[in-house]
Design an enzyme around this catalytic site. Sequence first.
Site, PDB file in Angstrom:
ATOM      1  N   CYS A   1       0.864  -1.192   0.000  1.00 13.83           N
ATOM      2  CA  CYS A   1       0.000   0.000   0.000  1.00 13.83           C
ATOM      3  C   CYS A   1       0.892   1.231   0.000  1.00 13.83           C
ATOM      4  O   CYS A   1       2.094   1.141   0.080  1.00 13.83           O
ATOM      5  CB  CYS A   1      -0.848   0.021   1.256  1.00 13.83           C
ATOM      6  SG  CYS A   1      -1.780  -1.484   1.522  1.00 13.83           S
TER       7      CYS A   1
ATOM      8  N   ARG B   1       1.375   1.704  -6.087  1.00 14.56           N
ATOM      9  CA  ARG B   1       1.591   0.705  -5.016  1.00 14.56           C
ATOM     10  C   ARG B   1       0.289   0.028  -4.608  1.00 14.56           C
ATOM     11  O   ARG B   1       0.297  -0.945  -3.836  1.00 14.56           O
ATOM     12  CB  ARG B   1       2.201   1.370  -3.778  1.00 14.56           C
ATOM     13  CG  ARG B   1       3.556   2.005  -3.976  1.00 14.56           C
ATOM     14  CD  ARG B   1       4.029   2.702  -2.716  1.00 14.56           C
ATOM     15  NE  ARG B   1       4.182   1.757  -1.629  1.00 14.56           N
ATOM     16  CZ  ARG B   1       5.302   1.057  -1.420  1.00 14.56           C
ATOM     17  NH1 ARG B   1       6.330   1.210  -2.228  1.00 14.56           N
ATOM     18  NH2 ARG B   1       5.400   0.203  -0.432  1.00 14.56           N
TER      19      ARG B   1
ATOM     20  N   TRP C   1      -3.776  -1.605  -1.147  1.00 13.16           N
ATOM     21  CA  TRP C   1      -3.691  -2.830  -1.951  1.00 13.16           C
ATOM     22  C   TRP C   1      -4.180  -3.911  -1.001  1.00 13.16           C
ATOM     23  O   TRP C   1      -3.451  -4.338  -0.094  1.00 13.16           O
ATOM     24  CB  TRP C   1      -2.256  -3.081  -2.396  1.00 13.16           C
ATOM     25  CG  TRP C   1      -2.078  -4.362  -3.118  1.00 13.16           C
ATOM     26  CD1 TRP C   1      -1.692  -5.562  -2.585  1.00 13.16           C
ATOM     27  CD2 TRP C   1      -2.316  -4.622  -4.498  1.00 13.16           C
ATOM     28  NE1 TRP C   1      -1.669  -6.528  -3.548  1.00 13.16           N
ATOM     29  CE2 TRP C   1      -2.042  -5.987  -4.734  1.00 13.16           C
ATOM     30  CE3 TRP C   1      -2.722  -3.830  -5.564  1.00 13.16           C
ATOM     31  CZ2 TRP C   1      -2.173  -6.576  -5.995  1.00 13.16           C
ATOM     32  CZ3 TRP C   1      -2.853  -4.405  -6.825  1.00 13.16           C
ATOM     33  CH2 TRP C   1      -2.582  -5.768  -7.016  1.00 13.16           C
TER      34      TRP C   1
ATOM     35  N   ASN D   1       0.833  -0.299   6.215  1.00 16.15           N
ATOM     36  CA  ASN D   1       1.202  -1.079   5.029  1.00 16.15           C
ATOM     37  C   ASN D   1       1.899  -2.322   5.541  1.00 16.15           C
ATOM     38  O   ASN D   1       2.882  -2.234   6.263  1.00 16.15           O
ATOM     39  CB  ASN D   1       2.144  -0.266   4.135  1.00 16.15           C
ATOM     40  CG  ASN D   1       2.649  -1.097   2.964  1.00 16.15           C
ATOM     41  OD1 ASN D   1       1.997  -2.059   2.560  1.00 16.15           O
ATOM     42  ND2 ASN D   1       3.792  -0.736   2.426  1.00 16.15           N
ATOM     43  N   GLY D   2       1.339  -3.501   5.223  1.00 17.96           N
ATOM     44  CA  GLY D   2       1.962  -4.743   5.687  1.00 17.96           C
ATOM     45  C   GLY D   2       0.897  -5.748   6.055  1.00 17.96           C
ATOM     46  O   GLY D   2      -0.286  -5.573   5.764  1.00 17.96           O
TER      47      GLY D   2
ATOM     48  N   GLU E   1       7.882 -20.946 -19.918  1.00 15.48           N
ATOM     49  CA  GLU E   1       7.814 -19.603 -19.320  1.00 15.48           C
ATOM     50  C   GLU E   1       8.970 -18.744 -19.831  1.00 15.48           C
ATOM     51  O   GLU E   1       8.778 -17.580 -20.206  1.00 15.48           O
ATOM     52  CB  GLU E   1       7.826 -19.719 -17.799  1.00 15.48           C
ATOM     53  CG  GLU E   1       8.040 -18.426 -17.026  1.00 15.48           C
ATOM     54  CD  GLU E   1       7.060 -17.310 -17.340  1.00 15.48           C
ATOM     55  OE1 GLU E   1       6.045 -17.554 -18.014  1.00 15.48           O
ATOM     56  OE2 GLU E   1       7.324 -16.174 -16.922  1.00 15.48           O
TER      57      GLU E   1
ATOM     58  N   LYS F   1       8.632 -15.247 -21.955  1.00 15.30           N
ATOM     59  CA  LYS F   1       9.285 -14.006 -21.510  1.00 15.30           C
ATOM     60  C   LYS F   1      10.099 -13.394 -22.638  1.00 15.30           C
ATOM     61  O   LYS F   1      10.048 -12.200 -22.882  1.00 15.30           O
ATOM     62  CB  LYS F   1      10.199 -14.296 -20.292  1.00 15.30           C
ATOM     63  CG  LYS F   1       9.463 -14.444 -18.998  1.00 15.30           C
ATOM     64  CD  LYS F   1       9.013 -13.114 -18.476  1.00 15.30           C
ATOM     65  CE  LYS F   1       7.604 -12.969 -17.987  1.00 15.30           C
ATOM     66  NZ  LYS F   1       6.592 -13.887 -18.195  1.00 15.30           N
TER      67      LYS F   1
ATOM     68  N   GLU G   1       7.701 -12.062 -25.483  1.00 15.06           N
ATOM     69  CA  GLU G   1       6.833 -10.903 -25.208  1.00 15.06           C
ATOM     70  C   GLU G   1       7.621  -9.646 -24.832  1.00 15.06           C
ATOM     71  O   GLU G   1       7.086  -8.559 -24.841  1.00 15.06           O
ATOM     72  CB  GLU G   1       5.817 -11.228 -24.116  1.00 15.06           C
ATOM     73  CG  GLU G   1       6.386 -11.487 -22.748  1.00 15.06           C
ATOM     74  CD  GLU G   1       5.285 -11.664 -21.710  1.00 15.06           C
ATOM     75  OE1 GLU G   1       4.186 -11.133 -21.874  1.00 15.06           O
ATOM     76  OE2 GLU G   1       5.551 -12.351 -20.725  1.00 15.06           O
TER      77      GLU G   1
ATOM     78  N   HIS H   1      12.685 -36.101 -32.260  1.00 17.55           N
ATOM     79  CA  HIS H   1      11.545 -36.562 -33.088  1.00 17.55           C
ATOM     80  C   HIS H   1      11.151 -35.527 -34.123  1.00 17.55           C
ATOM     81  O   HIS H   1       9.993 -35.466 -34.532  1.00 17.55           O
ATOM     82  CB  HIS H   1      10.362 -36.902 -32.165  1.00 17.55           C
ATOM     83  CG  HIS H   1      10.672 -38.005 -31.214  1.00 17.55           C
ATOM     84  ND1 HIS H   1      10.815 -39.329 -31.594  1.00 17.55           N
ATOM     85  CD2 HIS H   1      10.987 -37.972 -29.891  1.00 17.55           C
ATOM     86  CE1 HIS H   1      11.143 -40.061 -30.546  1.00 17.55           C
ATOM     87  NE2 HIS H   1      11.252 -39.273 -29.493  1.00 17.55           N
TER      88      HIS H   1
ATOM     89  N   LYS I   1      -1.856  -5.624 -19.939  1.00 15.13           N
ATOM     90  CA  LYS I   1      -1.550  -6.283 -18.659  1.00 15.13           C
ATOM     91  C   LYS I   1      -2.661  -7.250 -18.284  1.00 15.13           C
ATOM     92  O   LYS I   1      -2.422  -8.272 -17.679  1.00 15.13           O
ATOM     93  CB  LYS I   1      -1.349  -5.242 -17.550  1.00 15.13           C
ATOM     94  CG  LYS I   1      -0.926  -5.836 -16.210  1.00 15.13           C
ATOM     95  CD  LYS I   1       0.361  -6.630 -16.311  1.00 15.13           C
ATOM     96  CE  LYS I   1       0.689  -7.360 -15.030  1.00 15.13           C
ATOM     97  NZ  LYS I   1       1.770  -8.349 -15.199  1.00 15.13           N
TER      98      LYS I   1
END
Length: 614
Positions: free
Chosen positions: A2, A27, A74, A100-101, A487, A491, A494, A510, A609
């Site tokens: 946050c 944030r 957040w 925040n936490g 993955e 990366k 993109e 093969h 996103k």
Amino acid sequence: MCGIVGYIGKKEALPILLGGLRDLEYRGYDSAGIAVLDDGKIKRIREIGKVDFLVKKIGQQVIKGNLGIAHTRWATHGGVTVPNAHPHTAGEGKLMLVHNGIIENYRELKKELKDQNFESETDSEILAKLIYQNYDAKDKDSLLKAVKKTLPQVRGTYGLLVMHADHPDELVAARLGSPLVIGIGNDENKREYYIASDVTPILPFTKQVTFLDDGEVADIDLAGLKIFNIKDELIAKGITKIEWDKEKAQKNGYENFMLKEIFDQPAVFEDAIRGRINMKEGTAVLGGLAMTPEEMRNIKRIVIVACGTASYAGMIGKYAFERLADIPTEVDISSEFRYRDPVINEKTLVFALSQSGETLDTLMAVREAKRKGATVRSIVNVVGSTIAREAGAGTYIHAGPEIAVASTKAFTNTVAVLLLYALEFGRLRHVTLATGERLLSGLLEIPGKMNRILAEASKIKIIAEKYKNYPNFFFLGRGINYPMAMEGSLKLKETSYIHSEAYPAGEMKHGAIALLSPDFPVLAIMTKNQLYEKMKSGVQEVRARKSKVIVIATEGDEEAKEMADDIIYVPKTMELLEPLLNTIPLQLFAYYVAVGLGRDIDRPRNLAKSVTVE
Ligand code: AGP
């Protein structure tokens, strides 16, 4: 994560607070609030949504005052509602707190409160009430003392700011695990202080700051700033002159959000597992599962639905559930799941994985699974997102806002939560206490091991420079590292727009091996696990075709060095935990190739996103 802002001085606090919240919206932005002290009374206004909605709610109200605190949220505990928004209060509006936490033991602390009237579902409100309970109105130093008395009872993380209507010249701040910085202003030779989660809101007013360190408490008084260390000793802290501009500050000094989020991983990984490990029982405790052990034992099959990077995390989950819990598990790309005839029923558990919690394909898969009677659980990052709400129950990965389009820390935290789930199910089946303990100990070592790889980023940058102009790439892996190859390939595609393909290494012979040539490099994940010898033969096959090979190997593997044109070492860990480490060199390789090619790192072309269309 946050955003916190505070001000005490001669200026009007409100515009400083609102401007600071805007700077910190990156944030967290699901709700926001302010509290300003005006002539002995605190005015608090909170609103869901971004700061603009709070400004609209304030409207033409006149809110005067030179002391105030503010917060942009957040969500971690409790949904996105006004009562859950900060600041939180105690003492009939006398005390206000922003936090925040994550307070791990907030349930136990709640039982100690005399005042059992709660506005919210949050852990932060418990903190406010506990501080107030420790406050003694007869003592002029009581605000500082109340905070100091409360914090030793708290387990978890906090960056917090507290104000009290009877202390017009004082703010108290404390930091453990969540950042707080104090800007020292000087308005007409009068002390003033700006407090925030990072320097961004402070830079327009002063570049002289002091960073609180873990365990420190600051008494921010117009008579002077006093900072106490964890032993409650008054300490002298250095003043730093900040050279960053505002944009750089939001990225914590990193060039872009993607690099910041790659380097955030050790810290946010701890947030994913915090409070969810029961070492004594060698198991995990994921409250969001909302299933009894009996219901968990009745699950006969698991289906994981997700897209893109989230689906590769899901493939790691497949290995974990099958190995630890003996539950047949399949991973479905959400957009495919919806249009085939999946065989699911009430004995099927469907996990929907999504960083944004808004991916339409995955949302539709959730609805399809519910329609067919499956038990559906979400594993998402954004609290209160549509997938989280429609799944009805699940687990948040606590990765904090992921701004870069290329998902990095959300992948890692999703894998962490899946491993915890697999362990929790496994311990209800054949997994022993010793195995559970070993896995949990392995997880606890991950942040340190991640940091060892991140410390070698410059070596990966040099390798990326060498390979950035090749038009094609193969990423090879076997077993649990095949999803990692996928993955890594995504990366690279993109972020750098280079064509790449992930392949199970055993499958190359093969057909695909026909593509190999000196112009077609290969990145092979060849860490020391049960398939190491098989991977070695795969790499030898590739080299025989004169392709250049970058190898991700386990620290100390000298043999691998002989086989590779370039090598990236990662620390040894349990096979199931390897993806948590192997993902970092893959992220950094893609990142530095893209930087070398001058790509738009945080916003690659053609991408969004969150893909909220079919
Ligand atoms: C990841 O790097 C990509 N940006 C993309 O594949 C992403 O993982 C996918 O769109 C799923 O998004 P979600 O996790 O928000 O559902």
